[in-house]
Design an enzyme around this catalytic site. Structure first.
Site, short mmCIF file in Angstrom:
data_model
loop_
_atom_site.label_atom_id
_atom_site.label_comp_id
_atom_site.label_asym_id
_atom_site.label_seq_id
_atom_site.Cartn_x
_atom_site.Cartn_y
_atom_site.Cartn_z
N HIS A 45 10.57 7.51 23.99
CA HIS A 45 9.46 7.19 24.90
C HIS A 45 9.99 6.60 26.22
CE1 HIS A 45 5.37 5.57 25.91
NE2 HIS A 45 6.10 4.67 26.56
N GLU A 46 10.81 5.55 26.10
CA GLU A 46 11.32 4.89 27.32
C GLU A 46 12.25 5.83 28.09
OE1 GLU A 46 9.94 2.33 28.41
OE2 GLU A 46 8.89 1.79 26.57
N HIS B 60 10.30 7.87 30.46
CA HIS B 60 10.09 7.16 31.74
C HIS B 60 11.32 7.30 32.63
CE1 HIS B 60 6.25 5.25 31.03
NE2 HIS B 60 6.66 4.58 29.97
N HIS C 91 11.49 10.47 34.46
CA HIS C 91 10.56 10.48 35.59
C HIS C 91 11.27 9.94 36.84
CE1 HIS C 91 5.96 9.92 36.51
NE2 HIS C 91 6.51 10.87 37.22
#
Length: 676
Positions: free
Chosen positions: A469-470, A473, A476
């Site tokens: 999940h992290e 990020h 991104h």
């Protein structure tokens, strides 16, 4: 005194020279940076030439770089490696920064130039990204008081200065109360039910504190396994009460008055700017657009989740009774314990049996490999980059043509000076400046169980998912490719920011991906397909309950920020009313969610916690494209990469629909979560 924060950095890729920076460097550096920033603003505001997009909007975008550099390093360190001295500096600096920002946003001459450019926007022939920058710049000034009269502007300054102090205080109180509690066990009988890895970590924890026996803390890698496995119900209750009364005890860390003042000031601020409430102010700039839309969205999910959650909780209670549980309702401190046992029985999944396949280094490599197959990225570990703690590792990221893309820091273990949880942050964001593409420096931060003398750091499947999940990020940030920094990477609408991270989680459940990295740390055996099948079958286990839990946080957030709640005396009763319809357990006297709700009181999620579920709708809808075309399909990957690279340079729904080819539908999420 030589101050590395003010010097040119002769480091690889101009990374932060952490090895040279000391706490005493921050305040003088920021004072000088603010002076320079003010001169830059005066030059823009006082320019005698007519206002243009370049000499006003772009000049403003590129101003204050030194302020941004110093404050970014300070606040990132205050989260990841703080100390009483650093906390003191952060407290002194926050009001200075708030004042500096207001000096810009309330500068009348500057706003008149911005307004002049904005009013000619239709004649300027700007590209889409420049149009977005102009619109966001104008709105930022209006939403921060540019149209107020002088006395109102002063009131706004006072509110912002006080809010910057209070939000810091809130987070500090939570951290201090978290660190102060220890459950010290000296009798091995009190460890009943705890697997070897939990005992080993607790022993190491005790050793670190020069204590005999075993020590458990309120940090997630210690708290969560204890609540999941301990057969000692009385000790689970003790730990639960300590965790859920953080910053609400009768001590100097109590957040009650801090919360009241934060919500009161946020409401005052919104009213001053012409909004009904803080939620109305915040949501105007989000995909959801209004409180009414958010509440409607939460109620729709609630309608589907409530009956499923009640059915699941009844099944869990009946199972617990078969295990000897004698009461008519489960308590909150019983949930994780019995849920883990039921999951193990129902799907024959044992987190303890799974952990050997999820060695931390392998999971990270799995994330790297997945990004490689999707986007052509390679990650090369380097040892010549200065770090802020010896446990931090650094990587250079390259694209498929061998071009340098980013620096990635990884920081995986809990420390006293590090806040709990998991997050991604940036030390430098991407932008194109004077024709050069300045590449980002991003950080991946988690709190996992440390390696011990006999075992590497082994993750639960949930922790491995958190890493993915992290890392989503981080991608991104890494793939960002815009002209302007304020529109780059994760600088997107808040209810869009969780999309890349939540989409990336999907790959860790794919057998094809797991086969590349989920290997037993001792034997090298690949995770058996039977285990993978069970993991996928168990993906929706207690999903109704999990959805209700997330909805309760989102509803509590909206309750706090939907009207003026500064006068609330009975915080517990307020909480109870806000989330009563989502509650699946008997009430517990004295526990408080709000007092340690960092996301909404010390993070950026006020009136925005709903965005986790909002992004889940987008994520399920987005991953459906990969399921239809193939999880590493080149065309879908390219479209996904393009979406990430755009940052906030276009309206998020436009970017999303270009990727997906249609409007997002909640059907994919409801189907995936087993709520239909």
């Amino acid at each position: 005194m030589n101050n590395p924060l003010l010097e040119e950095w002769n480091t690889p890729n101009q990374v932060v020279p952490f090895d040279k920076i000391k706490t005493e460097h921050f305040k003088p550096a920021l004072e000088q940076a603010i002076q320079e920033g003010k001169k830059e603003i005066e030059a823009i505001a006082g320019n005698s030439a007519p206002a243009t997009f370049e000499n006003t909007i772009v000049a403003l975008e590129n101003s204050g770089e030194l302020v941004n550099r110093v404050s970014t390093i300070l606040f990132n360190l205050n989260s990841a490696e703080t100390s009483p001295e650093l906390q003191k500096v952060a407290k002194e600096i926050s009001p200075m920064l708030s004042e500096y920002q207001n000096d810009i946003l309330l500068n009348e001459k500057l706003f008149l130039r911005i307004k002049a450019v904005y009013e000619k926007r239709n004649q300027l022939n700007l590209d889409k990204e420049s149009q977005m920058l102009l619109e966001k710049t104008y709105k930022r000034f209006v939403r921060n008081g540019a149209n107020l009269n002088p006395s109102q502007k002063q009131l706004l300054r006072d509110i912002d200065k006080r809010l910057s102090e209070l939000t810091l205080q809130f987070g500090e109180n939570v951290l201090n109360d978290t660190n102060e509690f220890l459950l010290h066990i000296t009798d091995e009988k009190d460890l009943e039910g705890l697997p070897e890895f939990v005992r080993e970590a607790a022993k190491a924890n005790a050793k670190k504190r020069n204590k005999e026996g075993w020590v458990f803390t309120l940090q997630a890698p210690s708290y969560t396994p204890f609540m999941t496995y301990s057969a000692r119900r009385d000790l689970r209750q003790k730990l639960f009460m300590a965790y859920n009364t953080r910053a609400f005890k009768n001590n100097q860390h109590n957040n009650s008055s801090v919360m009241r003042e934060i919500v009161s000031l946020r409401h005052q601020r919104a009213k001053l700017l012409g909004y009904t409430s803080h939620a109305h102010f915040v949501l105007e700039e989000r995909m959801a657009q209004s409180s009414e839309n958010v509440n409607k969205f939460l109620d729709e999910l609630y309608t589907y989740a409530k009956p499923v959650a009640e059915k699941q909780m009844q099944e869990l209670l009946e199972y617990a009774k078969k295990q000897g549980f004698s009461e008519n309702r489960l308590q909150r401190w019983d949930y994780a314990y019995y849920a883990e046992k039921l999951k193990k029985e129902k799907f024959n999944i044992d987190d303890e049996a799974l952990k050997p396949y999820f060695k931390l280094e392998n999971v990270l490599q799995g994330a790297f490999n997945t990004a490689g197959k999707l986007f052509g990225l390679t990650f090369k570990e380097v040892t010549n980059i200065p770090v802020f703690h010896s446990e931090v590792k650094t990587y250079e990221v390259y694209d498929e043509n061998g071009n340098f893309l980013a620096v990635l820091y990884t920081d995986f273990f809990p420390r006293e000076g590090k806040r709990s949880g998991a997050w991604m942050t940036s030390y430098r964001e991407q932008k194109i400046f004077k024709g050069k593409n300045i590449r980002p420096h991003v950080s991946l931060t988690c709190n996992f169980t440390r390696p011990t003398d006999t075992k590497p750091s082994l993750l639960t499947f949930q922790e491995a998912t958190t890493l993915f999940h992290e890392f989503g990020h981080c991608l991104h940030g890494i793939l960002a490719n815009t002209t302007y920094q304020s529109l780059s990477g994760t600088n997107v609408a808040w209810d869009f920011v969780e999309l890349p991270s939540q989409v990336f989680e999907n790959w860790i459940q794919e057998p094809e991906v797991l086969a590349t990295f989920a290997k037993h740390y001792q034997t090298g055996e690949v995770i058996p397909t039977s285990m993978v099948k069970k993991l996928r079958e168990a993906a929706n286990f207690m999903e109704g309950y999990a959805t209700m839990r997330q909805l309760s946080f989102a509803m509590l957030d909206m309750a706090w920020h939907g009207k003026d709640n500064g006068e609330i005396q009975d915080i517990l009763n307020f909480e109870k009313q806000a989330i009563s319809k989502t509650d699946l357990f008997p009430a517990v006297e004295g526990i408080c969610i709000s007092s340690a709700f960092n996301h909404i009181f010390a993070g950026g999620y006020s009136a925005g916690y709903y965005s986790y579920k909002w992004a889940e709708v987008l994520d399920a809808d987005a991953f459906e494209l990969f399921e239809q075309k193939g999880i590493f399909n080149k065309e879908a990957s390219q479209r996904f990469k393009e979406m990430l690279s755009k940052g906030g340079s276009e309206p998020p729904m436009e970017i999303y629909k270009r990727f997906r080819g249609q409007d997002p539908s909640p059907k994919a999420l409801l189907k995936r979560a087993g709520l239909l």
